[in-house]
Design an enzyme around this catalytic site. Structure first.
Site, PDB file in Angstrom:
ATOM      1  CD  GLU A   1      -1.630  -4.665   8.550  1.00 23.79           C
ATOM      2  OE1 GLU A   1      -1.758  -4.595   9.784  1.00 23.79           O
ATOM      3  OE2 GLU A   1      -1.676  -3.681   7.793  1.00 23.79           O
TER       4      GLU A   1
ATOM      5  CB  THR B   1      -0.911  -0.009   1.232  1.00 26.05           C
ATOM      6  OG1 THR B   1      -1.791  -1.132   1.152  1.00 26.05           O
ATOM      7  CG2 THR B   1      -1.751   1.267   1.306  1.00 26.05           C
TER       8      THR B   1
ATOM      9  N   GLY C   1     -31.341  -6.365  -1.197  1.00 24.02           N
ATOM     10  CA  GLY C   1     -31.695  -7.083  -2.415  1.00 24.02           C
ATOM     11  C   GLY C   1     -30.770  -6.718  -3.562  1.00 24.02           C
TER      12      GLY C   1
ATOM     13  CD  GLN D   1     -42.571 -12.635  13.385  1.00 27.25           C
ATOM     14  OE1 GLN D   1     -42.141 -13.772  13.210  1.00 27.25           O
ATOM     15  NE2 GLN D   1     -43.667 -12.391  14.098  1.00 27.25           N
TER      16      GLN D   1
END
Length: 396
Positions: free
Chosen positions: A375, A176, A351, A291
């Site tokens: 890492e 990086t 969705g 639910q």
């Protein structure tokens, strides 16, 4: 008897009341970083991710330096001297924007700057740390190689003495900040063991070609480091450490930031799913009223805030000087795995919209696939904990 105090109202954003653990300075740090990310990252990051680039990275680094986010838990040399908890809160807010931004800060502060601060000479600290803390100079950290990731002891990059100089040859991979760095901390084998070297990236023989075609951490600069007989003066070596304990100590510091950061990605995905569930209607009512959707949201909230509580606990231990590497492995293993599961569950609530960059969920999920293995892979952290629990070494 006096009446018991009335508890505060339930806060869906903080269901466990974890903000009560933070003092005003902690909250100020969190709010500063959150505000910066909301202004400078969130409006643009989906486009950066889609294009696979991080434009203006040097300007972003200077801005991060101006708010004290680079090397923020280090002391002196222009660093903020913040607490470990404050650094963790910053990582959470940065990764809530994007893992690539948190990686920029982690590699700069917890790897490159930490290595120089912890193991460097006074001359090295004075030369590099103030400019890195301000973001004037970006740093990178060269440990992983094309053929050696989880087993850094097998590295092939080698440094040999030539008179008073050192000559480095080898390759590092998945680095990086590599192609935008002004300085690289590179670990290499020597006749006396593994040593760290502070390498200015304008040194003859040093190059850092950028890695393309990534489907994760796309809003991040990732490079290969090529060292082709790079000649360095004798004082380029980090004088205060020999052996793998040097780079592994840096990695422990960076992994701690991941424990917090992964919860930022999870929080962003959870918030997107919760907002969507409140407004998306199917069968004549919001899907949050069903639910099965509520069960998903409840489970996500439980794991998210348990993870934040774990990160906070580890941060307090680090500030007290009591945090062990095995405990960091505990946090990294749990929080990244749970963050990925939260993102995947959030995607199901959204969705088909869950795969769109109009929402952050799929971006976070794919980024976390990299965070899961860099890492320290899941397997390596399981073995770290397994050894700590049993006293038996299963690595070999």
């Amino acid at each position: 008897m006096s009446a018991s105090p009335k508890p505060p109202a339930f806060d869906p954003a903080d269901p466990l009341g974890l903000d009560d653990l933070l003092d005003p300075e902690d909250l100020a740090v969190r709010d500063t970083v959150r505000s910066w990310a909301a202004d400078r990252v969130l409006p643009y990051v989906a486009d950066w991710y889609e294009k696979g680039e991080l434009p203006g990275i040097r300007e972003l680094a200077r801005e991060l330096g101006s708010i004290g986010a680079l090397g923020m838990s280090l002391t002196g040399y222009g660093c903020a001297g913040a607490s470990s908890v404050q650094y963790g809160l910053a990582c959470l807010e940065l990764e809530a924007a994007d893992s690539g931004i948190r990686s920029l800060v982690s590699v700069q502060g917890s790897l490159a700057m930490y290595a120089i601060h912890r193991y460097g000479s006074e001359e090295q600290k004075t030369e590099w740390l103030p400019r890195m803390a301000s973001g004037e100079v970006i740093g990178c950290f060269g440990l992983t190689e094309p053929d050696h990731g989880s087993d850094p002891a097998g590295m092939r990059t080698f440094a040999k003495r030539d008179g008073d100089d050192w000559v480095l040859s080898g390759r590092k991979m998945w680095i990086t900040n590599g192609s935008v760095a002004g300085v690289a901390v590179v670990w290499a084998r020597t006749e006396d063991g593994i040593r760290g070297f502070v390498v200015p990236t304008d040194s003859p023989g040093f190059s850092a070609p950028e890695i393309k075609h990534k489907w994760s951490l796309r809003a991040s600069v990732t490079s290969e480091l090529v060292l082709d007989d790079v000649r360095l003066p004798a004082d380029a070596v980090l004088p205060e450490v020999t052996g793998l304990r040097g780079p592994l100590g840096c990695l422990s510091h960076a992994r701690y930031g991941i424990v917090w950061g992964s919860m930022g990605a999870a929080r962003s995905s959870f918030e997107a799913a919760l907002d969507y569930a409140r407004t998306r209607e199917q069968f004549g009512r919001p899907i949050g009223g069903f639910q099965l959707t509520q069960a998903k949201l409840a489970d996500m909230a439980v794991e998210l805030h348990k993870g934040i509580l774990l990160a906070h606990h580890l941060g307090r231990r680090m500030d007290a000087g009591r945090l062990r590497p095995e405990q960091i492995s505990f946090g990294k293993l749990n929080n990244v795995r749970e963050a990925i599961e939260i993102c995947r569950t959030a995607r199901t609530i959204l969705g088909a919209n869950g795969i769109s960059l109009e929402y952050p969920v799929m971006r976070h999920a794919t980024n976390l696939e990299s965070v899961l293995t860099y890492e320290g892979t899941v397997e390596m952290h399981q073995l770290v904990l397994g050894k700590a629990l049993t006293g038996l070494d299963a690595f070999r």
